[in-house]
Design an enzyme around this catalytic site. Sequence first.
Site, PDB file in Angstrom:
ATOM      1  N   SER A 145       1.735   9.298  -8.517  1.00  0.00           N
ATOM      2  CA  SER A 145       3.117   9.222  -8.995  1.00  0.00           C
ATOM      3  C   SER A 145       4.078   9.851  -7.996  1.00  0.00           C
ATOM      4  O   SER A 145       5.222   9.434  -7.868  1.00  0.00           O
ATOM      5  CB  SER A 145       3.237   9.941 -10.345  1.00  0.00           C
ATOM      6  OG  SER A 145       2.459   9.284 -11.309  1.00  0.00           O
TER       7      SER A 145
ATOM      8  N   ALA B 214       0.840  -1.200   0.000  1.00  0.00           N
ATOM      9  CA  ALA B 214       0.000   0.000   0.000  1.00  0.00           C
ATOM     10  C   ALA B 214       0.874   1.248   0.000  1.00  0.00           C
ATOM     11  O   ALA B 214       1.459   1.593   1.034  1.00  0.00           O
ATOM     12  CB  ALA B 214      -0.922  -0.015   1.199  1.00  0.00           C
TER      13      ALA B 214
ATOM     14  N   THR C 152      -3.381  -3.765  -4.494  1.00  0.00           N
ATOM     15  CA  THR C 152      -3.621  -5.043  -5.174  1.00  0.00           C
ATOM     16  C   THR C 152      -3.732  -6.169  -4.151  1.00  0.00           C
ATOM     17  O   THR C 152      -2.972  -6.172  -3.165  1.00  0.00           O
ATOM     18  CB  THR C 152      -2.471  -5.315  -6.168  1.00  0.00           C
ATOM     19  OG1 THR C 152      -2.408  -4.229  -7.085  1.00  0.00           O
ATOM     20  CG2 THR C 152      -2.704  -6.597  -6.950  1.00  0.00           C
TER      21      THR C 152
ATOM     22  N   GLU D 207       3.065   0.909 -11.258  1.00  0.00           N
ATOM     23  CA  GLU D 207       4.536   0.935 -11.101  1.00  0.00           C
ATOM     24  C   GLU D 207       5.149   2.123 -11.849  1.00  0.00           C
ATOM     25  O   GLU D 207       6.254   2.039 -12.356  1.00  0.00           O
ATOM     26  CB  GLU D 207       5.173  -0.365 -11.593  1.00  0.00           C
ATOM     27  CG  GLU D 207       4.818  -1.608 -10.788  1.00  0.00           C
ATOM     28  CD  GLU D 207       5.447  -1.614  -9.415  1.00  0.00           C
ATOM     29  OE1 GLU D 207       4.669  -1.536  -8.444  1.00  0.00           O
ATOM     30  OE2 GLU D 207       6.677  -1.680  -9.291  1.00  0.00           O
TER      31      GLU D 207
ATOM     32  N   GLY E 215     -12.169  -6.551 -36.235  1.00  0.00           N
ATOM     33  CA  GLY E 215     -13.530  -6.096 -36.526  1.00  0.00           C
ATOM     34  C   GLY E 215     -14.502  -6.625 -35.482  1.00  0.00           C
ATOM     35  O   GLY E 215     -14.232  -6.550 -34.283  1.00  0.00           O
TER      36      GLY E 215
ATOM     37  N   GLY F  28      -4.144  11.588  -2.537  1.00  0.00           N
ATOM     38  CA  GLY F  28      -3.409  12.781  -2.947  1.00  0.00           C
ATOM     39  C   GLY F  28      -1.972  12.494  -3.338  1.00  0.00           C
ATOM     40  O   GLY F  28      -1.188  13.408  -3.557  1.00  0.00           O
TER      41      GLY F  28
ATOM     42  N   THR G 259       0.092   4.098  -2.680  1.00  0.00           N
ATOM     43  CA  THR G 259      -0.711   5.184  -3.237  1.00  0.00           C
ATOM     44  C   THR G 259      -1.772   5.699  -2.263  1.00  0.00           C
ATOM     45  O   THR G 259      -2.370   4.922  -1.511  1.00  0.00           O
ATOM     46  CB  THR G 259      -1.379   4.698  -4.530  1.00  0.00           C
ATOM     47  OG1 THR G 259      -0.367   4.169  -5.372  1.00  0.00           O
ATOM     48  CG2 THR G 259      -2.102   5.819  -5.247  1.00  0.00           C
ATOM     49  N   GLU G 260      -1.966   7.017  -2.295  1.00  0.00           N
ATOM     50  CA  GLU G 260      -3.022   7.659  -1.501  1.00  0.00           C
ATOM     51  C   GLU G 260      -3.845   8.543  -2.434  1.00  0.00           C
ATOM     52  O   GLU G 260      -3.395   8.852  -3.540  1.00  0.00           O
ATOM     53  CB  GLU G 260      -2.387   8.527  -0.402  1.00  0.00           C
ATOM     54  CG  GLU G 260      -1.592   7.715   0.609  1.00  0.00           C
ATOM     55  CD  GLU G 260      -0.921   8.596   1.667  1.00  0.00           C
ATOM     56  OE1 GLU G 260      -1.103   9.837   1.610  1.00  0.00           O
ATOM     57  OE2 GLU G 260      -0.227   8.041   2.519  1.00  0.00           O
TER      58      GLU G 260
ATOM     59  N   PHE H 152      -5.867   1.784  -4.221  1.00  0.00           N
ATOM     60  CA  PHE H 152      -5.293   0.966  -5.303  1.00  0.00           C
ATOM     61  C   PHE H 152      -4.363  -0.123  -4.771  1.00  0.00           C
ATOM     62  O   PHE H 152      -3.269  -0.341  -5.292  1.00  0.00           O
ATOM     63  CB  PHE H 152      -4.527   1.835  -6.316  1.00  0.00           C
ATOM     64  CG  PHE H 152      -5.353   2.912  -6.954  1.00  0.00           C
ATOM     65  CD1 PHE H 152      -6.743   2.843  -6.951  1.00  0.00           C
ATOM     66  CD2 PHE H 152      -4.752   3.996  -7.585  1.00  0.00           C
ATOM     67  CE1 PHE H 152      -7.512   3.839  -7.554  1.00  0.00           C
ATOM     68  CE2 PHE H 152      -5.511   4.983  -8.186  1.00  0.00           C
ATOM     69  CZ  PHE H 152      -6.895   4.918  -8.164  1.00  0.00           C
TER      70      PHE H 152
END
Lengths: 398, 361
Positions: free
Chosen positions: A136, A128, A162, A375, A351, A133, A130-131, A160
Site C-alpha cells: 500500500s 509493476a 498482472t 488498486e 448450501g 517491502g 508493488t515490491e 504481483f
Amino acid sequence: MINLETPDYLKNLTSGIHNLAKTVLRPISRKYDEEEHSYPKELDMFRGMQILGRPKKKKKDDETKQEGDGKPKKGINLSTVAVIEEMCWGDAGLLLSIPNAGLGNAAIAAVATDEQMERFGKMWAAMAITEPGAGSDSGAITTTAVLDGDEWVLNGEKIFVTCADRCDCVVVWATVDKKAGKAGIKSFVVEKGRPGFRLEHLEHKLGIRASDTGTFVLDNCRIPKDNILGSPEVKTGTEGFKGVMKTFDNTRPLVAAMATGIARAAVDYLREKIEESGIKLDYSKNPNNVSSIEKEFYLMEAHLEAMRLLTWRAAWMADNEQFNNTEASMSKAKAGRWATLITQKTCELLGPLGFTRDELPEKWMRDSKIMDIFEGTGQIQHLIVARNILELSSKELK
Amino acid sequence: MISFMPSEEQSVMKETLAKLVQNTIKDNAHDMDEKRIIPQEFIAKFRELGTVQSPIPEEYGGFGLAASPIMNTIILEELAAGDMGYAIACTLPSIFINPILECGTDKQKEKYLPALASGECEATLAINEMHFKFDAASPKTTAEKKGGKYILNGEKCYVPLADVAKYFLVAARCENENCLFIVEGGTPGLVIGEREKNLGLNTLSTYKVTFSSCEIPEENKLCGAEGYDRLLQKTRIAMSALGTGVSRASFEYARNYAKERVQFGEPIAHRQAIAFMIAEMAYEVDAMRLMTWKAASALEAGRDAKRESYLAKLYAGEMTMKITDYGVQILGGHGYIREHPVERYYRNGRCIACLEGLAIV
C-alpha cells in the site's frame, strides 16, 4: 438535474457486452480457473479492446479528432464501468487477461510521447509497482534507476505483476533519487528480453486464476534512455507523485465495477435458484414476513445497487471533469467489501451448491476477494475517504 | 441524460430549506423533542414556500406545477436532517394530496383539493397497524361494501396529526384487494385515541385511530390495488429520503465532534478506529441518497418503481440504524446523554424499518 435513469445508449452497449460475456467468457470461465497460467487463446478476438485507458492526446492538429484527441468522449468513464461490470459478470480473471489492455497500456497511453507511442503502442504492457517491502505504501519503493550514458540501469524486485507472463513489456516504477522521496519515483518501460530482466515465477492464487500474476527481478537491467515515461527531472515537492496517484481516481471505479460485476453474477445465479424453487420475488411484502433466503436476497440486491450507484457516480464525475478522489475511493471501499460479502453469502444460501466446483458461485467467492485488495485495499480506501472528509493530512491521520 | 448533479432549482431548494432549518428548529430541536411539540409557526414557515400546493392544478387553487418525486426527496432529506418529526409534519398534506392527484376523480379533486391548496386544513394517512407481522402490503383493516356504502373496521396506529386532520386516507382490504378510502374527520365510527408515546419522532403527534363500523359513501373509495401500489412506492421512497436526512445529521455531528474531542493528546478523529467509522458513514449516507434518487428517477420518468422503491427503503432501514448507531458510539458516553442530538437521531432512525407511510414523494 438529478436523473439516475440508465440512458438508452448504455442499455444498448451493455446488452451487447452482456451477450459477449455470456457466450464467450462464461463457457471458458471454469476451464481457465482450473488451468491456472495457461493463456486463454479465445481472448485473441478482444486484442487491443479499449478497456482501461483512453487514447492518448495527439499533438498534431491534422490528426483525426474523433479518436485520440485526449478529450473524454461522451461519458467514456461511465460507459467503461458499465462495460466492465458486464465483462466481469462473465469472468473477472478473463477480463484481466484481455491482450493489450493492461494497466501498463493505460499508463503508456496517458503520458507517452509520439515516438514512444510508436514503439510501445502495439505492445501488451503490464504494470509493476508493488515490491516485497512496498505494498500500500507505494511511495516506499526501493527499485532504483541510474542513468549510465545512454541507458538506465535498473535494480530491484517487483511482485504481483498482472499479465507477467503474457505481456510484451512492463511499466516499472523505480526511484532515480532516493533522497527526493516520492518526487524521485519515475516509470520506465522495460521490454521483455532486455538483459537483466527476468520473470522469476508466477503466483498461485486464491482466485482470478485465469490472470497470470508474477514476480520480476531487475538485475542491472539496462534499457534505452528514452524508455522513461514523462520527464526525468526530479522536481521538489510531491506534485509529480500526486499526479501518478491521481490516475487511481480513474482506475478505482473500474475495480469497483469489476466487483459489482462478480457480485451481480452471484445475485443472478441465486435469483434463478430461488425462482426455480417456486418462490416469487415480488418486492412488496414486509421483508420480515418472507423467508430468510428471500430477505437475504433482497438485502444483497440492495447492496449491489448501492455498489453500482457509487461506482457510476465516481465515473460520471470523472466524465464531467469533477475532482473525484473521495468518490472514487468510496466506490471501491463499498464495492470491494460488499462483493466479498455478497459472494460469501450466496455460497452460504446455496448450501451444497455453493461449495462445489461443478458450479461457479464458489469461484466468484474466490475471484471477488481480490477486489477489496488490489488498486488499494479497502483499508486504504477508508483512509483516503476519512482524510478527505475530516480534512486531515496523512501526518494527522496515519 | 444521466446526471448526479442537482439542477439550479434543486440546489436553491436545498439551500433554502437548510437555512429554514437553521433559523427555526436547529437550536430548538432538543427542546421540541423534550416537550413533544413543533411550534406551529415553524411549520407555517415551511408551508409558505408552497411546495405542498405546488402540484395542485390552478383551478383548485394550486400552482399547477408538475410533481417531482426527486425534488420531494431533496425536501424530505433536508427537513429530516433538522428533525424527522418536523419533516413529516411539514409535508403531511402531500400524503393525501398526491394520491388524489394521481387516482382521484374530478369530483374528488374538486371536493378535497381547494381546502388543502389554501392550507386551511390538515390531512393524513392511516396505514400502520399495531400487530405482529404487520405488512402494509396486506392491511387487516377491512372495508365492506353494503348498499351504496363502505363499512370500515379495524385499528390504525401512528397516524400523524389525527387530532386535527380533516381528511384521512385509509388503507384497507376490500374484496381481496388493497384499497384506499377517504374518511372525513368526525364521521361516526371514526375514533381518535390518545396521543401515542413512542420511541422517537417525539415532536410529531401520532394517534391510534379506530374504525368501528365506520360508514362512508361509495364515492369515497379513492383507488384499488394499482393506486395502492403506487402509494406504497411513493411512501417507501419518502421513507428512505427521511432515513438519508437523519443519517446525514448523525454523520455530520459525529464528524465535527471527532475533530474537536481530544483524548490521549489529540483529536479522536486522528485514530483510524474512529476515522474509518466516519468514512463508512459518509459513503453509506451517499449510497442511501443515490438509491432514493434512483427510485425517484424511475417515477419521474413515468416508470414503475416497485423494485427500486422496495430496495431503497430496505437499504435505508438497515443503514439508518447502522449510521445513527455509529453516531452515538463515536460520542461514547456523551452520545448517550440527551443534550447531544445523536441519541435522538438513533431513536428517530428506528422508524424507517419499523413503519410505513409517514411521508410521500
